[in-house]
Design a protein around this motif. Structure first.
Motif, PDB file in Angstrom:
ATOM      1  N   LEU A 264       4.259   2.700   5.276  1.00 55.56           N
ATOM      2  CA  LEU A 264       5.571   2.141   4.978  1.00 55.56           C
ATOM      3  C   LEU A 264       6.412   1.949   6.325  1.00 55.56           C
ATOM      4  O   LEU A 264       6.800   0.979   6.416  1.00 55.56           O
ATOM      5  N   SER A 265       6.394   2.905   7.146  1.00 52.69           N
ATOM      6  CA  SER A 265       6.801   2.565   8.416  1.00 52.69           C
ATOM      7  C   SER A 265       6.338   1.801   9.319  1.00 52.69           C
ATOM      8  O   SER A 265       7.075   0.703  10.174  1.00 52.69           O
ATOM      9  N   SER A 266       4.906   1.465   9.179  1.00 53.13           N
ATOM     10  CA  SER A 266       4.120   0.161   9.842  1.00 53.13           C
ATOM     11  C   SER A 266       4.462  -1.003   9.349  1.00 53.13           C
ATOM     12  O   SER A 266       4.744  -2.028  10.304  1.00 53.13           O
ATOM     13  N   GLY A 267       4.679  -1.005   7.837  1.00 55.84           N
ATOM     14  CA  GLY A 267       5.214  -2.434   7.336  1.00 55.84           C
ATOM     15  C   GLY A 267       6.331  -2.589   7.847  1.00 55.84           C
ATOM     16  O   GLY A 267       6.727  -3.922   8.010  1.00 55.84           O
ATOM     17  N   ILE A 268       7.579  -1.682   7.803  1.00 61.21           N
ATOM     18  CA  ILE A 268       8.964  -2.071   8.110  1.00 61.21           C
ATOM     19  C   ILE A 268       8.814  -2.795   9.541  1.00 61.21           C
ATOM     20  O   ILE A 268       9.540  -3.759   9.961  1.00 61.21           O
ATOM     21  N   ALA A 269       8.128  -2.150  10.568  1.00 59.84           N
ATOM     22  CA  ALA A 269       8.129  -2.411  11.706  1.00 59.84           C
ATOM     23  C   ALA A 269       7.189  -3.887  11.819  1.00 59.84           C
ATOM     24  O   ALA A 269       7.843  -4.833  12.767  1.00 59.84           O
ATOM     25  N   HIS A 270       6.351  -4.463  11.018  1.00 57.90           N
ATOM     26  CA  HIS A 270       5.594  -5.591  11.218  1.00 57.90           C
ATOM     27  C   HIS A 270       6.681  -6.595  10.406  1.00 57.90           C
ATOM     28  O   HIS A 270       6.827  -7.561  10.945  1.00 57.90           O
ATOM     29  N   LEU A 271       7.283  -6.306   9.462  1.00 56.21           N
ATOM     30  CA  LEU A 271       8.326  -7.141   8.830  1.00 56.21           C
ATOM     31  C   LEU A 271       9.437  -7.509   9.778  1.00 56.21           C
ATOM     32  O   LEU A 271       9.996  -8.517  10.060  1.00 56.21           O
TER      33      LEU A 271
ATOM     34  N   ASP B 158       2.617   6.582   0.887  1.00 55.07           N
ATOM     35  CA  ASP B 158       2.087   6.410   2.195  1.00 55.07           C
ATOM     36  C   ASP B 158       3.052   6.169   3.223  1.00 55.07           C
ATOM     37  O   ASP B 158       3.416   5.046   3.512  1.00 55.07           O
ATOM     38  N   GLY B 159       3.747   7.194   3.647  1.00 57.07           N
ATOM     39  CA  GLY B 159       4.818   7.085   4.871  1.00 57.07           C
ATOM     40  C   GLY B 159       4.464   6.221   5.844  1.00 57.07           C
ATOM     41  O   GLY B 159       5.249   5.625   6.400  1.00 57.07           O
ATOM     42  N   PRO B 160       3.324   6.781   6.678  1.00 55.94           N
ATOM     43  CA  PRO B 160       2.987   6.157   7.978  1.00 55.94           C
ATOM     44  C   PRO B 160       2.687   4.638   7.686  1.00 55.94           C
ATOM     45  O   PRO B 160       3.258   3.732   8.316  1.00 55.94           O
TER      46      PRO B 160
ATOM     47  N   ALA C 204       0.766  -1.125  -0.096  1.00 53.70           N
ATOM     48  CA  ALA C 204       0.110   0.053   0.022  1.00 53.70           C
ATOM     49  C   ALA C 204       0.895   1.081   0.163  1.00 53.70           C
ATOM     50  O   ALA C 204       0.433   2.387  -0.447  1.00 53.70           O
ATOM     51  N   ALA C 205       2.085   1.233   0.618  1.00 50.97           N
ATOM     52  CA  ALA C 205       2.976   2.365   0.764  1.00 50.97           C
ATOM     53  C   ALA C 205       3.948   2.634  -0.657  1.00 50.97           C
ATOM     54  O   ALA C 205       4.232   3.928  -0.584  1.00 50.97           O
TER      55      ALA C 205
END
Length: 140
Positions: A65-72, A61-63, A44-45
């Motif tokens: 992207l940050s959330s995706g990185i944290a989840h990964l 979508d910066g937020p 999505a990001a």
């Protein structure tokens, strides 16, 4: 008919069995959950620029992207051998300009798997850094 005591003991035994199963499968389930959420957030990001190459992508979508990185990253804490999570994380790192982290992530993935796509993606990262990558491209 079953007595109340027998029903209670059966209920306790089933509960303990479920807890034991969850404890055994819990890390794998949590890793899978975080990898799935992270993948959706990254997709999505980021808007791909080049379809067939690991290259910086437009961040839409910066937020997310940050959330995706944290989840990964969390997924890899539960399942360090998750190649898909490593590839997505490298994609995100490239898009944020953290090429060293992308390189390290792909090198770790190559220690786990001999998937030729990993060599090609690592070659893309090295190429972005101005490093020699021809051997990896040839091997991929």
């Amino acid at each position: 008919m079953r007595s109340p005591l027998r029903k209670a003991l059966l209920g306790c035994a089933l509960s303990l069995g479920a807890v034991g199963l969850l404890a055994a499968a819990g890390p794998a389930l949590l890793g899978s959950y975080h990898a799935g959420v992270g993948a959706r957030q990254i997709d999505a990001a980021l808007q791909p620029v080049f379809a067939y190459r690991l290259a910086p992508e437009q961040i839409v979508d910066g937020p997310a992207l940050s959330s995706g990185i944290a989840h990964l990253q969390t997924a890899l804490r539960y399942d360090a051998d998750n190649i898909h999570a490593r590839r997505l994380l490298a994609r995100a790192y490239v898009s944020t300009g953290d090429l060293e982290a992308a390189q390290q992530t792909l090198e770790q993935a190559m220690e786990i798997s001999s998937n030729p796509i990993l060599r090609l993606e690592l070659a893309d990262v090295l190429d972005l850094q101005g490093e020699p990558a021809i051997e990896l491209y040839e091997q991929g």
